[in-house]
Design a protein around this motif. Structure first.
Motif, PDB file in Angstrom:
ATOM      1  N   CYS A  49       0.833  -1.212   0.000  1.00  0.00           N
ATOM      2  CA  CYS A  49       0.000   0.000   0.000  1.00  0.00           C
ATOM      3  C   CYS A  49       0.865   1.259   0.000  1.00  0.00           C
ATOM      4  O   CYS A  49       0.374   2.363   0.235  1.00  0.00           O
ATOM      5  N   LYS A  50       2.163   1.078  -0.261  1.00  0.00           N
ATOM      6  CA  LYS A  50       3.118   2.185  -0.379  1.00  0.00           C
ATOM      7  C   LYS A  50       3.228   3.002   0.904  1.00  0.00           C
ATOM      8  O   LYS A  50       3.326   4.220   0.885  1.00  0.00           O
ATOM      9  N   ARG A  51       3.221   2.314   2.040  1.00  0.00           N
ATOM     10  CA  ARG A  51       3.317   2.997   3.323  1.00  0.00           C
ATOM     11  C   ARG A  51       4.557   2.559   4.097  1.00  0.00           C
ATOM     12  O   ARG A  51       4.572   2.562   5.317  1.00  0.00           O
ATOM     13  N   GLY A  52       5.571   2.188   3.363  1.00  0.00           N
ATOM     14  CA  GLY A  52       6.775   1.660   3.989  1.00  0.00           C
ATOM     15  C   GLY A  52       6.850   0.168   3.724  1.00  0.00           C
ATOM     16  O   GLY A  52       5.866  -0.447   3.307  1.00  0.00           O
ATOM     17  N   HIS A  53       7.997  -0.423   3.970  1.00  0.00           N
ATOM     18  CA  HIS A  53       8.117  -1.853   3.701  1.00  0.00           C
ATOM     19  C   HIS A  53       9.079  -2.506   4.680  1.00  0.00           C
ATOM     20  O   HIS A  53       9.919  -1.845   5.285  1.00  0.00           O
ATOM     21  N   LEU A  54       8.901  -3.805   4.841  1.00  0.00           N
ATOM     22  CA  LEU A  54       9.768  -4.577   5.723  1.00  0.00           C
ATOM     23  C   LEU A  54      11.028  -4.988   4.972  1.00  0.00           C
ATOM     24  O   LEU A  54      11.025  -5.110   3.752  1.00  0.00           O
ATOM     25  N   HIS A  55      12.088  -5.212   5.724  1.00  0.00           N
ATOM     26  CA  HIS A  55      13.368  -5.609   5.130  1.00  0.00           C
ATOM     27  C   HIS A  55      13.659  -7.073   5.447  1.00  0.00           C
ATOM     28  O   HIS A  55      13.460  -7.531   6.578  1.00  0.00           O
ATOM     29  N   TYR A  56      14.135  -7.768   4.439  1.00  0.00           N
ATOM     30  CA  TYR A  56      14.389  -9.196   4.614  1.00  0.00           C
ATOM     31  C   TYR A  56      15.408  -9.468   5.709  1.00  0.00           C
ATOM     32  O   TYR A  56      15.279 -10.466   6.440  1.00  0.00           O
ATOM     33  N   HIS A  57      16.383  -8.590   5.859  1.00  0.00           N
ATOM     34  CA  HIS A  57      17.449  -8.865   6.841  1.00  0.00           C
ATOM     35  C   HIS A  57      16.894  -8.962   8.267  1.00  0.00           C
ATOM     36  O   HIS A  57      17.536  -9.535   9.152  1.00  0.00           O
ATOM     37  N   GLU A  58      15.690  -8.426   8.491  1.00  0.00           N
ATOM     38  CA  GLU A  58      15.066  -8.529   9.806  1.00  0.00           C
ATOM     39  C   GLU A  58      14.527  -9.939  10.060  1.00  0.00           C
ATOM     40  O   GLU A  58      14.229 -10.299  11.205  1.00  0.00           O
ATOM     41  N   TYR A  59      14.400 -10.726   8.991  1.00  0.00           N
ATOM     42  CA  TYR A  59      13.800 -12.060   9.119  1.00  0.00           C
ATOM     43  C   TYR A  59      14.675 -13.149   8.510  1.00  0.00           C
ATOM     44  O   TYR A  59      14.219 -14.283   8.344  1.00  0.00           O
ATOM     45  N   ASP A  60      15.933 -12.821   8.192  1.00  0.00           N
ATOM     46  CA  ASP A  60      16.769 -13.803   7.498  1.00  0.00           C
ATOM     47  C   ASP A  60      17.162 -14.989   8.381  1.00  0.00           C
ATOM     48  O   ASP A  60      17.655 -16.000   7.874  1.00  0.00           O
ATOM     49  N   GLN A  61      16.940 -14.870   9.694  1.00  0.00           N
ATOM     50  CA  GLN A  61      17.204 -16.002  10.575  1.00  0.00           C
ATOM     51  C   GLN A  61      16.004 -16.945  10.639  1.00  0.00           C
ATOM     52  O   GLN A  61      16.118 -18.053  11.166  1.00  0.00           O
ATOM     53  N   THR A  62      14.871 -16.499  10.106  1.00  0.00           N
ATOM     54  CA  THR A  62      13.642 -17.299  10.153  1.00  0.00           C
ATOM     55  C   THR A  62      13.357 -17.985   8.827  1.00  0.00           C
ATOM     56  O   THR A  62      13.005 -19.176   8.787  1.00  0.00           O
ATOM     57  N   TRP A  63      13.514 -17.240   7.725  1.00  0.00           N
ATOM     58  CA  TRP A  63      13.206 -17.782   6.397  1.00  0.00           C
ATOM     59  C   TRP A  63      14.373 -17.574   5.445  1.00  0.00           C
ATOM     60  O   TRP A  63      15.108 -16.563   5.539  1.00  0.00           O
ATOM     61  N   SER A  64      14.519 -18.479   4.526  1.00  0.00           N
ATOM     62  CA  SER A  64      15.460 -18.267   3.429  1.00  0.00           C
ATOM     63  C   SER A  64      14.877 -17.188   2.521  1.00  0.00           C
ATOM     64  O   SER A  64      13.686 -16.850   2.621  1.00  0.00           O
ATOM     65  N   LEU A  65      15.687 -16.652   1.615  1.00  0.00           N
ATOM     66  CA  LEU A  65      15.197 -15.605   0.720  1.00  0.00           C
ATOM     67  C   LEU A  65      14.068 -16.144  -0.160  1.00  0.00           C
ATOM     68  O   LEU A  65      13.071 -15.443  -0.407  1.00  0.00           O
ATOM     69  N   GLU A  66      14.205 -17.384  -0.603  1.00  0.00           N
ATOM     70  CA  GLU A  66      13.162 -17.990  -1.434  1.00  0.00           C
ATOM     71  C   GLU A  66      11.854 -18.113  -0.655  1.00  0.00           C
ATOM     72  O   GLU A  66      10.771 -17.828  -1.186  1.00  0.00           O
ATOM     73  N   GLU A  67      11.944 -18.521   0.608  1.00  0.00           N
ATOM     74  CA  GLU A  67      10.741 -18.622   1.444  1.00  0.00           C
ATOM     75  C   GLU A  67      10.130 -17.251   1.696  1.00  0.00           C
ATOM     76  O   GLU A  67       8.904 -17.097   1.710  1.00  0.00           O
ATOM     77  N   TRP A  68      10.980 -16.262   1.889  1.00  0.00           N
ATOM     78  CA  TRP A  68      10.500 -14.902   2.145  1.00  0.00           C
ATOM     79  C   TRP A  68       9.675 -14.382   0.965  1.00  0.00           C
ATOM     80  O   TRP A  68       8.594 -13.819   1.150  1.00  0.00           O
ATOM     81  N   TRP A  69      10.175 -14.605  -0.246  1.00  0.00           N
ATOM     82  CA  TRP A  69       9.442 -14.155  -1.420  1.00  0.00           C
ATOM     83  C   TRP A  69       8.162 -14.956  -1.612  1.00  0.00           C
ATOM     84  O   TRP A  69       7.126 -14.403  -2.029  1.00  0.00           O
TER      85      TRP A  69
END
Length: 201
Positions: A49-69
């Motif tokens: 909704c163009k109100r900011g976005h989350l960064h993958y590095h905040e969750y890289d210990q939980t999900w792989s990049l493929e899982e994140w996408w």
């Protein structure tokens, strides 16, 4: 010049595949607790909704990049479908399949809380496709008496001039349409009008 208009309909199998991908992607929420999932899902809605976005590095210990996408795409697909198609709770739950019940509840709550935000963003995305608007039109009917293939056809043809306003100027687009082309145009416009009316509800 003849203009042809096509209407595209998604097949049932396509919808089923989309729902399956959503279910698989949202299964990944099980890697975090329900409270964290609520915060995450709201954050992802803020993103598209163009109100900011989350960064993958905040969750890289939980999900792989493929899982994140996969999670991102599944959630965005479900939310936009729920808003665009006005899905109710039971219809949303049906798409979630085997996602654990506690996460299903969170998903439904977040969707219902953010329907208005997503609805306005979908409209904004649609408007951004083109800033051109129809300013005026003119038409006349003529009778085609012959062609290079047939000595006599006597087919009525519609000459349609569309004055389209862009940011810079007004452009005239001239179309020559047969009776069948005109029927297709009217059908397409009626379909577009129904979509616009549904967005206003």
């Amino acid at each position: 010049m003849k203009c042809y208009f096509l209407l595209y309909k998604r097949s049932v199998s396509h919808d089923n595949n989309m729902a399956k991908n959503e279910e698989v992607g949202l299964q990944l929420l099980k890697k975090i607790d329900v409270k964290s999932a609520t915060k995450l899902l709201h954050g992802l809605v803020d993103g598209f909704c163009k109100r900011g976005h989350l960064h993958y590095h905040e969750y890289d210990q939980t999900w792989s990049l493929e899982e994140w996408w996969a999670l991102n795409e599944a959630w965005e697909g479900l939310v936009k479908a729920a808003v665009r198609e006005s899905l109710n709770k039971d219809q949303i739950l049906q798409r979630l399949g085997s996602v654990p019940e506690e996460y299903q509840s969170v998903i439904v709550d977040v969707i219902n809380a953010r329907r208005s935000d997503v609805h306005h963003q979908l409209i904004a995305d649609t408007n951004f496709i083109s800033k051109s608007t129809l300013r005026d039109f003119d038409w006349q009917v003529k009778l085609a008496m012959a062609s290079d293939k047939l000595s006599s056809i006597q087919e009525p043809l519609l000459n349609l001039d569309l004055d389209v306003q862009t940011e810079a100027s007004t452009q005239t687009h001239s179309l020559e349409m047969t009776r069948e082309d005109l029927k297709n145009l009217i059908t397409s416009l009626e379909g577009a009008n129904r979509v616009c009316l549904s967005c206003e509800d």
